[in-house]
Design an enzyme around this catalytic site. Structure first.
Site, PDB file in Angstrom:
ATOM      1  N   HIS A   1      40.852  45.870  47.598  1.00  0.00           N
ATOM      2  CA  HIS A   1      41.790  45.750  46.478  1.00  0.00           C
ATOM      3  C   HIS A   1      42.953  46.681  46.771  1.00  0.00           C
ATOM      4  O   HIS A   1      43.201  47.655  46.061  1.00  0.00           O
ATOM      5  CB  HIS A   1      41.108  46.096  45.152  1.00  0.00           C
ATOM      6  CG  HIS A   1      41.378  45.077  44.098  1.00  0.00           C
ATOM      7  ND1 HIS A   1      41.924  45.378  42.875  1.00  0.00           N
ATOM      8  CD2 HIS A   1      41.193  43.742  44.095  1.00  0.00           C
ATOM      9  CE1 HIS A   1      42.054  44.274  42.159  1.00  0.00           C
ATOM     10  NE2 HIS A   1      41.611  43.272  42.876  1.00  0.00           N
TER      11      HIS A   1
ATOM     12  N   HIS B   1      45.129  35.152  50.621  1.00  0.00           N
ATOM     13  CA  HIS B   1      44.024  35.860  49.989  1.00  0.00           C
ATOM     14  C   HIS B   1      42.800  34.956  49.842  1.00  0.00           C
ATOM     15  O   HIS B   1      41.668  35.406  50.003  1.00  0.00           O
ATOM     16  CB  HIS B   1      44.465  36.370  48.615  1.00  0.00           C
ATOM     17  CG  HIS B   1      43.410  37.112  47.868  1.00  0.00           C
ATOM     18  ND1 HIS B   1      43.211  38.472  48.025  1.00  0.00           N
ATOM     19  CD2 HIS B   1      42.484  36.710  46.962  1.00  0.00           C
ATOM     20  CE1 HIS B   1      42.205  38.853  47.253  1.00  0.00           C
ATOM     21  NE2 HIS B   1      41.759  37.794  46.596  1.00  0.00           N
TER      22      HIS B   1
END
Length: 997
Positions: free
Chosen positions: A313, A249
């Site tokens: 997200h 990430h």
């Protein structure tokens, strides 16, 4: 003793929430209730006198015209079943938090730590239902990851009452700092990297672990070697911090890896394209800061820059759609807030990729016995939509652009894109506003929300596939009100020059923000016990990596600390000095005077071993769909307009405020009825100037089923073409890339990624459109079980979103896609080929035939060498006022573009097919529904038609006919026979009915 205030709409009023559940019960569960009423309940966990409670009820919580209320009593017992939904302990309760502040302001009193107001909602349902029926209703309006639910019949409610006890967090004090053993077998190390640090062993021998580190064996070897040299074991704080910093990430390990012969896909494609373009632009380079900060910065007008960031997200939204999406939008808001010295937030965008909201088959589960089914796509849809709505609307930020895409492969993980555009002065206090640097001696100040257990392991959790062990603690809920106050206070602090550097607390929390800023000064020292926490009992590692929202980290010179803290206090924002930036070359963290982390910055940021991966790709060959032979395609066009990917999404768009701040020029919905989607939005950031900013985007995941190169190339071309269609300057369009891939360690998927990235390079360079920011999400897979308990993997289709931000020289010259007046000439610009592969028409044919999308092989291909001159010529014609309307042709092909032009204008089109720039032998159906790139439908007033044609001289342009008054779309062949003849009312009905919820 806690007290509660209950509020409900009067019976003669409109209870919107009750009506919404009534509709959903019927539509989604086939349960017909006689009535649903909704009561809002505020439980006040502080001693208040009866007079104080009555004053709160009357003056604060109740509208005397539309509502009735009561203190410590039920307002209504007119129900058969009651379902009360509140938050679990520790879950962010925004309504309760706001009510706590309001009660304190009204009564002039303070709440002590541990005293709070808790919000819950009670649904009062009348109807002949079983408890099992009501349990299904409860599942529709709650999420067990974040909610607690109580179901009671009327008799049970009368006998037992309905009130929830306050949802307090009660944790034992936890100052535990563990050393982590790394001298383990590879099997044990893999378990450590995948499942996390061992927390305890239960009496039955079951291991309880803290959550995924997402560290592979080479990474764990590197960490083990580092601490071997130090002759000690890492603490849990150090290992968690390294895991967060090295996560996919945050470090984008796939894009940075050695892939075959390529030394980093990112450097060799995205970054390389931008560098080459900037060198060519020379003095005309409008890039200010790219790939270096929280968002990309480009010049706007003299004295001002704009910055833009688009994030994803996905994983949190799969578990808690509302919280995941809300956190996504307020999180990406903080990117411009933390860019340079900080930007003012101008507008938001969104993009949602969902499974079929009408799914009526068994849901995959996380457990082989059928337990823990994934959320239904419609529940994800509704939760995500609401989360982005609350994040933008409650923050006072317009949401001017968005899209929805549907594919069953997004059932396991939805894709949730959110973006924010910011405006910043080019200089502040005599220095460039995009430059920032913390200096040794500056104080580390954390401001905004407090730290809780929410969001722990968010960065590492989103770096792997969803599975049965995915932690609910990774989901956090943002608070837009707290963040709005934080942003406002920051703008004042910036104007006063009170801080030297800034960044947001997002993935990894303080571990990330302080660790990143420490690179500016060369080191940091943090005292974790000084960090404000939501409740007692958090361990040091939890405080350090928590992703609790609404927080920014600042570097404040010592002489400004008092003024900084005083300003934030007066603005109702908590700000705390938690340490100091140093030049030690180390990240040092203490808790209660004891060292819990002491790691070299070089190792923290650059010690990650580089992956070496291989790829392969073979173009698939699929059966070519049999194209229908018919003389009339009216029914096909009508049906196409109702398809999920092409139908109107007005239901979603209407929830978002795009008018706040008064800068909206081209709206997300346009036309005489304001119900047809625009190709792009245009916003006016400075109300005393006529320059504007256009936002658009494009993605074509189904094209990737044939060739990922074409998927990416068409996304770039369309994102730029959409800009041109509203009047943006194609010479000043910047791009952002968001790669959302699946199974990204598999050679085949990496081969697809490699082709898509190559297209991104080729197209950007060909159009001179630099990338200014981006983000990738590499493991969008769900691993679970089907209805028979068999292992199941659902992977998203490899998806790349290309977002575009463009400069509009004069907002008074913008155009939209709606036909303007009868008599206007209608033109088709660009070339039409037999390119229906991966398109919406083939998808519809397949669903009509056997329920499965048909793909085909002839995927649309972008040709920038041909289209770039066309885009420039059309942009010039628009700026000269020669065009009445312009519509970009993309999904759904020419027929869809013509239908939108007619529906938006409320006027008919009388057209004749022209083949001057059409592939030989193209059938009427292929001509209508091909999704060939580089095309526009343009209308021009009769008195400007000749000048328009002259301006487009040498470009592929054909005249199709005229705009008419009769509200019909007619398309004829050369003999005059109509092969499309549709009334606009029928087209509009088809367009709007699918998602008319």
């Amino acid at each position: 003793m806690a007290s509660r205030i209950e509020i409900i709409h009067r019976k003669d009023g409109i209870d919107a929430a009750g009506l919404a559940l009534l509709r959903r019960m019927k539509a989604d569960l086939n349960l017909g209730a006689r009535q649903v009423r909704v009561a809002d309940i505020y439980t006040i966990d502080r001693e208040l006198s009866p007079e104080e409670l009555e004053r709160c009820r009357r003056e604060l919580f109740t509208d005397p015209i539309t509502q009735e209320s009561a203190v410590n009593a039920s307002v209504s017992l007119d129900f058969d079943w009651a379902v009360e939904v509140g938050f679990l302990p520790g879950v962010t309760d925004n309504a309760g938090r706001t009510a706590r502040e309001a009660v304190g302001d009204l009564l002039g009193l303070a709440f002590a730590d541990g005293q709070a107001v808790y919000f819950s909602r009670r649904y009062l349902i009348r109807g002949d239902f079983t408890r099992e029926d009501i349990a299904r209703v409860a599942a529709l309006i709650s999420n067990p990851l974040i909610h607690r639910v109580r179901i009671a019949s009327l008799d049970e409610a009368k006998a037992e009452g309905l009130a929830f006890e306050p949802a307090k967090v009660t944790l034992e004090p936890n100052f535990r700092v563990d050393e982590v053993e790394l001298e383990l077998s590879d099997e044990a190390l893999s378990r450590l990297g995948g499942q996390g640090i061992l927390d305890r062993v239960e009496a039955d021998g079951r291991e309880v672990r803290r959550g995924p580190l997402a560290l592979d064996l080479p990474s764990l070897y590197a960490i083990r070697d580092y601490f071997r040299k130090l002759r000690r074991k890492p603490t849990d704080v150090e290992l968690e911090s390294l895991a967060q910093t090295w996560s996919e990430h945050c470090k984008h390990t796939i894009f940075a890896c050695q892939l075959d012969e390529i030394d980093s896909l990112y450097k060799s494609t995205i970054k390389r394209a931008t560098n080459e373009i900037r060198r060519r632009m020379g003095a005309n380079d409008y890039c200010v800061s790219v790939f270096e900060d929280n968002s990309g910065i480009i010049s706007f007008v003299p004295g001002f820059n704009v910055c833009y960031k688009v994030e994803t997200h996905n994983s949190p939204s799969a578990l808690d759609p509302y919280g995941g999406a809300l956190t996504g939008i307020v999180g990406v808001n903080r990117d411009p807030l933390g860019t340079g010295l900080g930007a003012r937030l101008i507008t938001n965008m969104y993009g949602f990729c969902f499974g079929n909201p009408f799914w009526n088959k068994p849901l995959p589960t996380r457990k082989p016995d059928g337990g823990e089914p994934i959320l239904h796509p419609k529940i994800i849809f509704e939760g995500v939509r609401l989360g982005v709505e609350h994040g933008g609307n409650k923050s006072g930020i317009p949401t001017s652009w968005g899209f929805l895409t549907f594919d069953d492969r997004y059932m396991g993980k939805p894709l949730v894109f959110v973006g924010t555009l910011g405006l910043m002065p080019t200089e502040i206090h005599g220095r460039p506003s995009h430059e920032k640097r913390a200096l040794a001696g500056d104080k580390i100040v954390m401001a905004g929300g407090r730290v809780g257990a929410d969001g722990i392991h968010g960065a590492t959790f989103s770096s792997e596939s969803l599975h049965a062990g995915s932690p609910s603690g990774a989901v956090q809920i943002g608070d837009p009100i707290t963040q709005k106050k934080l942003g406002d206070a920051q703008h004042e602090a910036l104007a006063l020059g009170l801080y030297r550097s800034i960044t947001d607390n997002g993935a990894g929390g303080l571990s990330c923000s302080v660790g990143e800023m420490a690179k500016e000064s060369g080191g940091c020292f943090v005292e974790l016990n000084r960090v404000p926490i939501k409740y007692a009992g958090l361990a040091p590692n939890e405080i350090w990596i928590s992703e609790s929202q609404e927080r920014m980290t600042y570097a404040v010179p010592p002489e400004n600390v008092a003024a900084f803290l005083d300003l934030y206090r007066r603005r109702g924002v908590e700000a705390t000095v938690i340490g100091e930036f140093t030049d030690s070359g180390r990240c040092v963290v203490e808790f209660g005077g004891a060292s819990v982390m002491d790691v070299e910055l070089d190792f923290l940021h650059d010690g990650l071993p580089r992956k070496e991966l291989t790829s392969n790709w073979t173009r698939p060959e699929r059966p070519e769909p049999a194209f229908p032979e018919r003389s009339d395609f009216t029914e096909d066009l009508t049906e196409l307009l109702s398809q999920l990917n092409l139908c109107g999404k007005e239901y979603v768009v209407r929830q978002y405020d795009h008018e706040v701040q008064a800068g909206s020029v081209v709206k997300p919905l346009i036309g005489v009825d304001g119900d047809v989607h625009s190709d792009a939005s245009v916003t006016r950031p400075l109300l005393d100037r006529f320059e504007g900013v256009a936002l658009s985007s494009a993605l074509f995941p189904s094209y990737g089923d044939i060739d990922p190169y074409s998927m990416a190339a068409c996304a770039v071309d369309t994102a730029i073409r959409n800009q041109v269609a509203v009047g943006a300057d194609p010479k000043r369009v910047a791009l952002l890339d968001n790669f959302c891939w699946c199974s990204s360690d598999e050679p085949g998927r990496l081969g697809e990624l490699k082709r898509a990235a190559a297209a991104c390079y080729d197209m950007a360079v060909a159009h001179d459109a630099p990338y200014i920011s981006g983000k990738d999400s590499m493991f969008n897979d769900f691993k679970g079980f089907d209805e028979c308990g068999n292992p199941l993997k659902i992977s998203v289709p490899p998806t790349i979103l290309i977002s575009s931000v463009g400069f509009v020289p004069d907002i008074r010259r913008v155009v939209t896609l709606d036909a303007k007046q009868a008599g206007d000439h209608v033109y088709l610009l660009g070339e039409t080929k037999n390119e229906l592969g991966g398109g919406e028409y083939f998808r519809m044919l397949g669903e009509r035939a056997d329920g499965r999308p048909w793909i085909g092989n002839r995927v649309p291909e972008a040709d920038p060498a041909r289209t770039r001159p066309l885009y420039a010529a059309l942009a010039d014609a628009i700026q000269k006022g020669l065009c009445a309307s312009a519509c970009s042709v993309h999904m759904g092909g020419l027929a869809y573009a013509l239908a939108r032009t007619a529906m938006a204008g409320g006027l008919g089109l009388d057209l004749t097919r022209a083949d001057a720039y059409t592939e030989t032998g193209l059938s009427h159906g292929a001509w209508l529904f091909s999704e060939s790139q580089g095309r526009f439908v343009v209308t021009a007033a009769p008195e400007r038609a000749a000048r328009f044609e002259e301006a487009l001289s040498g470009q592929p342009l054909v005249s199709l006919g005229t705009v008419t008054e009769d509200a019909r779309l007619r398309i004829r062949d050369e003999s005059g026979q109509a092969f499309v003849d549709a009334g606009l009312s029928d087209l509009k009905h088809a367009y709007k009915k699918t998602l008319d919820w």
